[in-house]
Scaffold this motif. Structure first.
Motif, PDB file in Angstrom:
ATOM      1  N   ILE A 175      13.592  -0.214  -1.712  1.00 45.30           N
ATOM      2  CA  ILE A 175      14.453  -0.997  -0.811  1.00 45.30           C
ATOM      3  C   ILE A 175      15.812  -0.321  -0.694  1.00 45.30           C
ATOM      4  CG2 ILE A 175      15.617  -3.215  -0.462  1.00 45.30           C
ATOM      5  CD1 ILE A 175      13.166  -4.532  -1.787  1.00 45.30           C
ATOM      6  N   ARG A 176      16.336   0.210  -1.784  1.00 46.47           N
ATOM      7  CA  ARG A 176      17.612   0.927  -1.734  1.00 46.47           C
ATOM      8  C   ARG A 176      17.521   2.107  -0.773  1.00 46.47           C
ATOM      9  NH1 ARG A 176      20.889   5.031  -3.391  1.00 46.47           N
ATOM     10  NH2 ARG A 176      22.894   4.467  -4.326  1.00 46.47           N
ATOM     11  N   ALA A 177      16.453   2.866  -0.873  1.00 47.78           N
ATOM     12  CA  ALA A 177      16.285   4.019   0.016  1.00 47.78           C
ATOM     13  C   ALA A 177      16.265   3.575   1.473  1.00 47.78           C
ATOM     14  CB  ALA A 177      15.002   4.776  -0.332  1.00 47.78           C
ATOM     15  N   HIS A 178      15.627   2.461   1.753  1.00 49.30           N
ATOM     16  CA  HIS A 178      15.589   1.952   3.124  1.00 49.30           C
ATOM     17  C   HIS A 178      16.983   1.533   3.595  1.00 49.30           C
ATOM     18  CE1 HIS A 178      14.129  -0.010   6.727  1.00 49.30           C
ATOM     19  NE2 HIS A 178      14.880  -1.045   6.397  1.00 49.30           N
ATOM     20  N   THR A 210       0.833  -1.205   0.000  1.00 47.87           N
ATOM     21  CA  THR A 210       0.000   0.000   0.000  1.00 47.87           C
ATOM     22  C   THR A 210       0.867   1.253   0.000  1.00 47.87           C
ATOM     23  OG1 THR A 210      -1.777  -1.182   1.112  1.00 47.87           O
ATOM     24  CG2 THR A 210      -1.817   1.225   1.260  1.00 47.87           C
ATOM     25  N   ALA A 211       1.938   1.241   0.793  1.00 38.86           N
ATOM     26  CA  ALA A 211       2.835   2.401   0.856  1.00 38.86           C
ATOM     27  C   ALA A 211       3.529   2.650  -0.477  1.00 38.86           C
ATOM     28  CB  ALA A 211       3.870   2.199   1.963  1.00 38.86           C
ATOM     29  N   LEU A 212       3.867   1.594  -1.191  1.00 46.36           N
ATOM     30  CA  LEU A 212       4.589   1.745  -2.452  1.00 46.36           C
ATOM     31  C   LEU A 212       3.657   2.008  -3.636  1.00 46.36           C
ATOM     32  CD1 LEU A 212       7.349   1.785  -3.748  1.00 46.36           C
ATOM     33  CD2 LEU A 212       7.236  -0.691  -3.966  1.00 46.36           C
ATOM     34  N   ASP A 213       2.425   1.560  -3.549  1.00 46.29           N
ATOM     35  CA  ASP A 213       1.462   1.748  -4.639  1.00 46.29           C
ATOM     36  C   ASP A 213       0.881   3.161  -4.569  1.00 46.29           C
ATOM     37  OD1 ASP A 213      -0.297   1.354  -6.756  1.00 46.29           O
ATOM     38  OD2 ASP A 213      -1.730   0.199  -5.551  1.00 46.29           O
ATOM     39  N   SER A 230      12.124   5.152   3.494  1.00 47.16           N
ATOM     40  CA  SER A 230      11.235   4.569   2.504  1.00 47.16           C
ATOM     41  C   SER A 230       9.949   4.162   3.196  1.00 47.16           C
ATOM     42  CB  SER A 230      11.909   3.334   1.886  1.00 47.16           C
ATOM     43  OG  SER A 230      10.974   2.482   1.302  1.00 47.16           O
ATOM     44  N   PRO A 231       8.803   4.698   2.763  1.00 50.92           N
ATOM     45  CA  PRO A 231       7.538   4.269   3.368  1.00 50.92           C
ATOM     46  C   PRO A 231       7.335   2.758   3.255  1.00 50.92           C
ATOM     47  CG  PRO A 231       7.188   6.201   2.002  1.00 50.92           C
ATOM     48  CD  PRO A 231       8.602   5.743   1.763  1.00 50.92           C
TER      49      PRO A 231
END
Length: 174
Positions: A149-152, A130-133, A158-159
């Motif tokens: 995933i890279r941002a995390h 939901t966070a990514l969509d 990353s949400p």
């Protein structure tokens, strides 16, 4: 979330048995787990590709070649360069295993199957989807998935990462 906290969350997910060490078997089981979740045979070309990339990633992570990776070894290895050169191809190959209709995106069912096979709770996978969509079309593209995933992992935030790895840091061994 800072990079150390992000690393703790990812390491805990990789450490499937929770013993504070990621073994070669734990890491390489990721491909087998996703293939099984998606009903793919071991000799499927996508599985072979993912397995080979996973082996290459493990060789990079296990710098001393002892078949084990501690948290300290992981944090010394992990970062933007390692992500871009080693992790992104593996994550892309695992994404491809879950992309059952080969359209370059995952729906909620495919995404949940992928992430639960990778040791994330199903409820976290749904929240991460939901966070990514962001546009609400019910699909997540490969590039957006890997970028999130890279941002995390690099501590940029990353949400999807926050939702996916929403375990309490106090529950994770130091």
């Amino acid at each position: 979330m800072d990079q150390t906290a992000a690393h703790k969350l990812v390491f805990a997910m990789l450490d499937a048995d929770g013993d504070g060490i990621v073994s070669r078997e734990e890491y390489t089981a990721r491909t087998r787990n996703v293939a099984q979740a998606m009903g793919l045979e071991e000799d499927d070309q996508l599985v072979v590709t993912a397995r080979n990339l996973g082996e290459r990633a493990w060789a990079s992570m296990d710098a001393d070649g002892d078949g084990k990776m501690t948290f300290d070894q992981y944090t010394a290895w992990a970062g933007a360069e390692a992500f871009d050169t080693v992790c992104a191809p593996v994550l892309g190959a695992l994404f491809d295993l879950a992309d059952t209709d080969h359209d370059g995106s995952l729906d909620l069912g495919e995404f949940t199957a992928l992430r639960t096979a990778l040791n994330n709770p199903a409820t976290n996978a749904e929240a991460a989807f939901t966070a990514l969509d962001a546009n609400g079309d019910g699909r997540i593209g490969r590039d957006d998935y890997i970028a999130s995933i890279r941002a995390h992992v690099t501590g940029e935030g990353s949400p999807m990462g926050r939702a996916l790895y929403s375990r309490q840091l106090s529950d994770i061994p130091s």
